[in-house]
Design a protein around this motif. Structure first.
Motif, PDB file in Angstrom:
ATOM      1  N   ALA A   9       1.033  -1.375   0.030  1.00 12.63           N
ATOM      2  CA  ALA A   9       0.009  -0.008   0.038  1.00 12.63           C
ATOM      3  C   ALA A   9       0.828   1.140  -0.183  1.00 12.63           C
ATOM      4  N   PRO A  10       1.866   1.394   0.873  1.00 10.83           N
ATOM      5  CA  PRO A  10       2.814   2.337   0.892  1.00 10.83           C
ATOM      6  C   PRO A  10       3.552   2.690  -0.431  1.00 10.83           C
ATOM      7  N   LEU A  11       4.111   1.486  -1.056  1.00  9.93           N
ATOM      8  CA  LEU A  11       4.651   1.437  -2.300  1.00  9.93           C
ATOM      9  C   LEU A  11       4.119   2.029  -3.645  1.00  9.93           C
ATOM     10  N   LEU A  12       2.612   1.619  -3.529  1.00  5.32           N
ATOM     11  CA  LEU A  12       1.654   2.087  -4.501  1.00  5.32           C
ATOM     12  C   LEU A  12       1.417   3.502  -4.305  1.00  5.32           C
ATOM     13  N   ILE A  13       1.121   3.978  -3.276  1.00 11.11           N
ATOM     14  CA  ILE A  13       0.900   5.420  -2.908  1.00 11.11           C
ATOM     15  C   ILE A  13       2.267   6.337  -3.423  1.00 11.11           C
ATOM     16  N   ALA A  14       3.517   5.794  -2.987  1.00  9.49           N
ATOM     17  CA  ALA A  14       4.614   6.422  -3.196  1.00  9.49           C
ATOM     18  C   ALA A  14       4.947   6.537  -4.634  1.00  9.49           C
ATOM     19  N   LEU A  15       4.747   5.260  -5.476  1.00  5.77           N
ATOM     20  CA  LEU A  15       4.888   5.371  -6.907  1.00  5.77           C
ATOM     21  C   LEU A  15       3.823   6.259  -7.722  1.00  5.77           C
ATOM     22  N   LEU A  16       2.546   6.256  -7.044  1.00  9.06           N
ATOM     23  CA  LEU A  16       1.749   7.322  -7.659  1.00  9.06           C
ATOM     24  C   LEU A  16       2.371   8.667  -7.505  1.00  9.06           C
ATOM     25  N   LEU A  17       2.591   9.111  -6.380  1.00  5.51           N
ATOM     26  CA  LEU A  17       3.234  10.253  -6.310  1.00  5.51           C
ATOM     27  C   LEU A  17       4.430  10.586  -7.069  1.00  5.51           C
ATOM     28  N   LEU A  18       5.460   9.774  -7.144  1.00  4.39           N
ATOM     29  CA  LEU A  18       6.539   9.599  -8.094  1.00  4.39           C
ATOM     30  C   LEU A  18       6.227  10.062  -9.599  1.00  4.39           C
ATOM     31  N   VAL A  19       5.169   9.061 -10.011  1.00  2.20           N
ATOM     32  CA  VAL A  19       4.961   9.455 -11.477  1.00  2.20           C
ATOM     33  C   VAL A  19       4.138  10.861 -11.450  1.00  2.20           C
ATOM     34  N   GLY A  20       3.120  11.006 -10.974  1.00  7.67           N
ATOM     35  CA  GLY A  20       2.188  12.042 -10.947  1.00  7.67           C
ATOM     36  C   GLY A  20       2.236  13.429 -10.341  1.00  7.67           C
ATOM     37  N   GLY A  21       3.222  13.226  -9.472  1.00  6.28           N
ATOM     38  CA  GLY A  21       3.431  14.406  -8.301  1.00  6.28           C
ATOM     39  C   GLY A  21       4.159  15.746  -9.063  1.00  6.28           C
ATOM     40  N   GLY A  22       4.381  16.502  -8.493  1.00  2.00           N
ATOM     41  CA  GLY A  22       5.405  17.832  -8.915  1.00  2.00           C
ATOM     42  C   GLY A  22       6.561  17.389  -8.188  1.00  2.00           C
ATOM     43  N   HIS A  23       7.253  18.510  -8.106  1.00  2.00           N
ATOM     44  CA  HIS A  23       8.801  18.492  -7.822  1.00  2.00           C
ATOM     45  C   HIS A  23       8.940  18.093  -6.333  1.00  2.00           C
ATOM     46  N   LEU A  24       7.964  18.790  -5.546  1.00  2.00           N
ATOM     47  CA  LEU A  24       7.954  18.402  -3.960  1.00  2.00           C
ATOM     48  C   LEU A  24       7.567  16.858  -3.594  1.00  2.00           C
ATOM     49  N   MET A  25       6.615  16.627  -4.323  1.00  2.00           N
ATOM     50  CA  MET A  25       5.820  15.144  -4.249  1.00  2.00           C
ATOM     51  C   MET A  25       6.931  14.179  -4.595  1.00  2.00           C
ATOM     52  N   LYS A  26       7.770  14.289  -5.367  1.00  2.00           N
ATOM     53  CA  LYS A  26       8.652  13.286  -5.673  1.00  2.00           C
ATOM     54  C   LYS A  26       9.638  13.077  -4.864  1.00  2.00           C
ATOM     55  N   GLU A  27      10.365  14.129  -3.835  1.00  4.38           N
ATOM     56  CA  GLU A  27      11.005  14.009  -2.782  1.00  4.38           C
ATOM     57  C   GLU A  27      10.387  13.351  -1.555  1.00  4.38           C
ATOM     58  N   ILE A  28       9.079  13.446  -1.441  1.00  4.46           N
ATOM     59  CA  ILE A  28       8.410  13.030  -0.461  1.00  4.46           C
ATOM     60  C   ILE A  28       8.075  11.429  -0.729  1.00  4.46           C
ATOM     61  N   SER A  29       7.876  11.168  -2.065  1.00  5.34           N
ATOM     62  CA  SER A  29       7.732   9.665  -2.321  1.00  5.34           C
ATOM     63  C   SER A  29       8.930   8.855  -2.018  1.00  5.34           C
ATOM     64  N   ILE A  30      10.131   9.439  -2.479  1.00  8.73           N
ATOM     65  CA  ILE A  30      11.307   8.819  -1.956  1.00  8.73           C
ATOM     66  C   ILE A  30      11.624   8.314  -0.627  1.00  8.73           C
TER      67      ILE A  30
END
Length: 89
Positions: A9-30
C-alpha cells in the motif's frame, strides 16, 4: 494478506506520487519508499525472506531516507533563493 497489504500500500501510493506528483511530491515519495523499507523489517522476516535480503532492504531504505531529506533540503534552499531580498528603504 495483511502483511503484503502493509508492504504494498505505501509503495503504491509512493509510486503514484513519483509518477504524477510535482517536484516536492517526488522527494516525499522517495521518503515514503525509504521509510516503508525500514519499517517492513519484521514483515519481511514473517514472510520468510532471508535475513540478508531483509538487512539489505533496510540499508537501501536508510539510503533512500537520507537522499530524500537531502533532496527536500535542496528544494527548500532553491525555493528560498528565488525570493528577492527586500531593498533597504
Amino acid at each position: 494478506m495483511v502483511i503484503l497489504g502493509g508492504l504494498f500500500a505505501p509503495l503504491l501510493i509512493a509510486l503514484l506520487l513519483l509518477v504524477g506528483g510535482g517536484h516536492l511530491m517526488k522527494e516525499i515519495s522517495i521518503l515514503i519508499i525509504g521509510f516503508n523499507l525500514i519499517i517492513s523489517y519484521k514483515d519481511f522476516l514473517e514472510l520468510g525472506v532471508s535475513e540478508n535480503v531483509t538487512i539489505f532492504a533496510v540499508i537501501i531504505g536508510c539510503i533512500l531516507v537520507v537522499l530524500g531529506v537531502g533532496f527536500l533540503s535542496m528544494f527548500r534552499t532553491e525555493e528560498n533563493t528565488k525570493i528577492k531580498p527586500r531593498e533597504n528603504l
